[in-house]
Design an enzyme around this catalytic site. Sequence first.
Site, PDB file in Angstrom:
ATOM      1  N   ARG A  56       2.987 -23.110 -10.513  1.00 55.80           N
ATOM      2  CA  ARG A  56       1.454 -22.070 -10.535  1.00 55.80           C
ATOM      3  C   ARG A  56       1.573 -21.386 -11.516  1.00 55.80           C
ATOM      4  NH1 ARG A  56      -3.217 -21.087  -8.134  1.00 55.80           N
ATOM      5  NH2 ARG A  56      -3.587 -18.781  -7.960  1.00 55.80           N
ATOM      6  N   GLN A  84       5.359 -13.811  -0.592  1.00 55.06           N
ATOM      7  CA  GLN A  84       4.492 -12.705  -1.724  1.00 55.06           C
ATOM      8  C   GLN A  84       4.718 -13.551  -2.880  1.00 55.06           C
ATOM      9  OE1 GLN A  84       3.665  -9.989  -0.537  1.00 55.06           O
ATOM     10  NE2 GLN A  84       3.052  -9.216  -2.396  1.00 55.06           N
ATOM     11  N   GLU A 141      22.212 -15.390  20.029  1.00 53.19           N
ATOM     12  CA  GLU A 141      23.524 -15.319  20.039  1.00 53.19           C
ATOM     13  C   GLU A 141      24.008 -14.131  19.378  1.00 53.19           C
ATOM     14  OE1 GLU A 141      25.362 -19.006  18.699  1.00 53.19           O
ATOM     15  OE2 GLU A 141      23.517 -20.409  19.392  1.00 53.19           O
TER      16      GLU A 141
HETATM   17  N1  CAA Z   1      35.594 -12.585  21.611  1.00 55.94           N
HETATM   18  C1  CAA Z   1      36.193 -12.534  22.480  1.00 55.94           C
HETATM   19  N2  CAA Z   1      36.276 -11.821  23.668  1.00 55.94           N
HETATM   20  C2  CAA Z   1      35.302 -10.662  23.808  1.00 55.94           C
HETATM   21  C3  CAA Z   1      34.510 -10.521  22.608  1.00 55.94           C
HETATM   22  C4  CAA Z   1      34.485 -11.255  21.533  1.00 55.94           C
HETATM   23  N3  CAA Z   1      33.806 -11.247  20.542  1.00 55.94           N
HETATM   24  N4  CAA Z   1      33.868  -9.409  22.875  1.00 55.94           N
HETATM   25  C5  CAA Z   1      34.378  -8.899  24.111  1.00 55.94           C
HETATM   26  N5  CAA Z   1      35.026  -9.694  24.509  1.00 55.94           N
HETATM   27  C6  CAA Z   1      35.859  -9.587  25.822  1.00 55.94           C
HETATM   28  C7  CAA Z   1      36.644  -8.310  25.778  1.00 55.94           C
HETATM   29  O1  CAA Z   1      37.727  -8.514  25.243  1.00 55.94           O
HETATM   30  C8  CAA Z   1      36.631  -8.005  27.391  1.00 55.94           C
HETATM   31  O2  CAA Z   1      37.576  -8.895  27.989  1.00 55.94           O
HETATM   32  P1  CAA Z   1      38.953  -8.294  28.804  1.00 55.94           P
HETATM   33  O3  CAA Z   1      38.475  -7.250  29.846  1.00 55.94           O
HETATM   34  O4  CAA Z   1      39.540  -9.468  29.358  1.00 55.94           O
HETATM   35  O5  CAA Z   1      39.942  -7.815  27.479  1.00 55.94           O
HETATM   36  C9  CAA Z   1      35.303  -8.656  27.746  1.00 55.94           C
HETATM   37  O6  CAA Z   1      34.958  -9.144  26.831  1.00 55.94           O
HETATM   38  C10 CAA Z   1      34.508  -7.470  27.968  1.00 55.94           C
HETATM   39  O7  CAA Z   1      34.238  -6.483  26.770  1.00 55.94           O
HETATM   40  P2  CAA Z   1      33.968  -5.140  27.017  1.00 55.94           P
HETATM   41  O8  CAA Z   1      34.616  -4.604  28.033  1.00 55.94           O
HETATM   42  O9  CAA Z   1      34.106  -4.526  25.479  1.00 55.94           O
HETATM   43  O10 CAA Z   1      32.425  -5.170  27.287  1.00 55.94           O
HETATM   44  P3  CAA Z   1      31.157  -4.422  26.574  1.00 55.94           P
HETATM   45  O11 CAA Z   1      29.892  -4.805  27.543  1.00 55.94           O
HETATM   46  O12 CAA Z   1      31.338  -3.230  26.221  1.00 55.94           O
HETATM   47  O13 CAA Z   1      30.535  -5.503  25.376  1.00 55.94           O
HETATM   48  C11 CAA Z   1      29.731  -7.632  24.599  1.00 55.94           C
HETATM   49  C12 CAA Z   1      30.449  -6.793  25.765  1.00 55.94           C
HETATM   50  C13 CAA Z   1      30.341  -7.535  23.310  1.00 55.94           C
HETATM   51  C14 CAA Z   1      28.548  -6.449  24.240  1.00 55.94           C
HETATM   52  C15 CAA Z   1      28.986  -8.753  25.146  1.00 55.94           C
HETATM   53  O14 CAA Z   1      28.461  -8.529  26.323  1.00 55.94           O
HETATM   54  C16 CAA Z   1      28.061  -9.552  24.020  1.00 55.94           C
HETATM   55  O15 CAA Z   1      28.752 -10.024  23.228  1.00 55.94           O
HETATM   56  N6  CAA Z   1      27.105  -9.378  24.238  1.00 55.94           N
HETATM   57  C17 CAA Z   1      25.841 -10.294  23.535  1.00 55.94           C
HETATM   58  C18 CAA Z   1      25.744 -11.388  24.394  1.00 55.94           C
HETATM   59  C19 CAA Z   1      25.063 -12.414  23.523  1.00 55.94           C
HETATM   60  O16 CAA Z   1      25.437 -12.813  22.415  1.00 55.94           O
HETATM   61  N7  CAA Z   1      24.095 -13.412  24.187  1.00 55.94           N
HETATM   62  C20 CAA Z   1      23.626 -14.546  23.592  1.00 55.94           C
HETATM   63  C21 CAA Z   1      23.065 -15.414  24.596  1.00 55.94           C
HETATM   64  S1  CAA Z   1      23.308 -16.989  24.195  1.00 55.94           S
HETATM   65  C22 CAA Z   1      22.007 -17.455  23.163  1.00 55.94           C
HETATM   66  O17 CAA Z   1      21.429 -16.781  22.626  1.00 55.94           O
HETATM   67  C23 CAA Z   1      22.142 -19.063  22.994  1.00 55.94           C
HETATM   68  C24 CAA Z   1      20.669 -19.844  22.520  1.00 55.94           C
HETATM   69  O18 CAA Z   1      20.199 -20.388  23.489  1.00 55.94           O
HETATM   70  C25 CAA Z   1      20.725 -20.009  20.953  1.00 55.94           C
END
Ligand code: CAA
Length: 382
Positions: free
Chosen positions: A268, A336, A363
């Site tokens: 351009r 832009q 995710e």
């Molecule tokens: N990896 C492994 N385990 C995990 C973890 C991780 N990243 N994060 C949390 N956990 C485990 C914890 O260790 C705990 O297990 P235990 O009790 O056995 O030790 C359990 O998960 C619960 O954790 P918390 O008590 O800390 O719970 P919380 O409510 O405070 O937090 C959270 C949980 C991390 C917020 C979780 O709910 C989360 O990741 N939320 C986001 C959900 C998400 O990513 N959704 C996407 C949907 S899928 C999608 O989008 C697909 C698509 O179609 C493209």
Amino acid sequence: MNFDFNEEQLMIQQTARDFAQAEILPTVIERDKEAKFPTEIIKKLGELGFMGMMVSPKYDGTGMDTVSYVLAMIEIAKVDAAVAVIMSVNNSLVTTGLEKWGSDYIKETYLKPLARGEKLGAFALSEPEAGSDATHQQTSATQEGDYWVLNGIKNWITNGQSADYYLVMAQSDKEKRHKGITAFIVEKGTEGFEHGVKEDKLGIRSSDTCTLTFTNCKVPEKNIIGEVGKGFNFAMDTLNGGRYGIAAQAVGIAAGAFETAFKYANERKAFGTEIFNHQAIQFKLSEMATDLEAAKLLTLQAAALRDAKKPYIKEASMAKLFASKIAVQNSLEAIQIHGGYGYVREYHVERFLRDSKITEIYEGTSEIQKLVIARELQKELL
Ligand code: CAA
């Protein structure tokens, strides 16, 4: 960390690049406009071995490493982020999760056709009242003999209409909160299971996203993924893997935006010269290229750590957090640089912007990534 790609990785990258140019690019604008699912493209990706890339050949996967998967995802997303998300869900949320957590029966019956790309999978965790707060599952699972009966609603499900097999998280013991969540495989066509209409989305329009409804839906006990009560662990573990896939998708969008803008700037003319020769444009392109490189390195680092069987949760979240931001930023800058041309479909960059936004949401939103990073830092540094 060494990123001298080996011959196999380079071959995968080249194959994905050639496929994207020859088979995806010609229809991308039309599919986006009409929100048309890329059925033929997904079938061909399956034939190329791109739908079960990290699954071992024992289960009919291609047995590639994570770095190869990331390289392929970047090339596909550079051209069409909608195709990339369909591929990403089947690879990192469905097939790798089933290989790690599934029983022999599940691997033989469901994983193999998914890894061959003959069947498509979906991952159903989100609900109307459980998005970021994923432990708050309302979908219930009640045991009745050799069956479990599911009731509830899932939403924002990628591949929601087109999938054959759905990985569904449900509350099997309310008292136990996330320790009472169980994961099931539900086949399309099961009585009591229906999907809703395709959401009319801002971006990744040719992928299908919809609501799923379960009404007294009977699922055999043998369709439980892992163990009863371990469904949340399965979902979190699988999402950790999904996040480098979405990071790669975001890197692809950021790269597509950069490359399109770079080419345009060198063609351009304005004020008597190619606009690339104006410092304002050079500054933009230099920043876009630098951010892109950083996002790519973070994503490759997460992939390489997984390949080396080292912890990668923090790194995958960092990669997704940063790459998704750069995907949005680079897309805005690409528009832009294009000026008015950037605002119309024909020049692709407006689509990059629309497609980029979702990478900051699904995710795990950017805010959830920060939460995951902070928690991992605490484990590491205290
Ligand atoms: N990896 C492994 N385990 C995990 C973890 C991780 N990243 N994060 C949390 N956990 C485990 C914890 O260790 C705990 O297990 P235990 O009790 O056995 O030790 C359990 O998960 C619960 O954790 P918390 O008590 O800390 O719970 P919380 O409510 O405070 O937090 C959270 C949980 C991390 C917020 C979780 O709910 C989360 O990741 N939320 C986001 C959900 C998400 O990513 N959704 C996407 C949907 S899928 C999608 O989008 C697909 C698509 O179609 C493209």
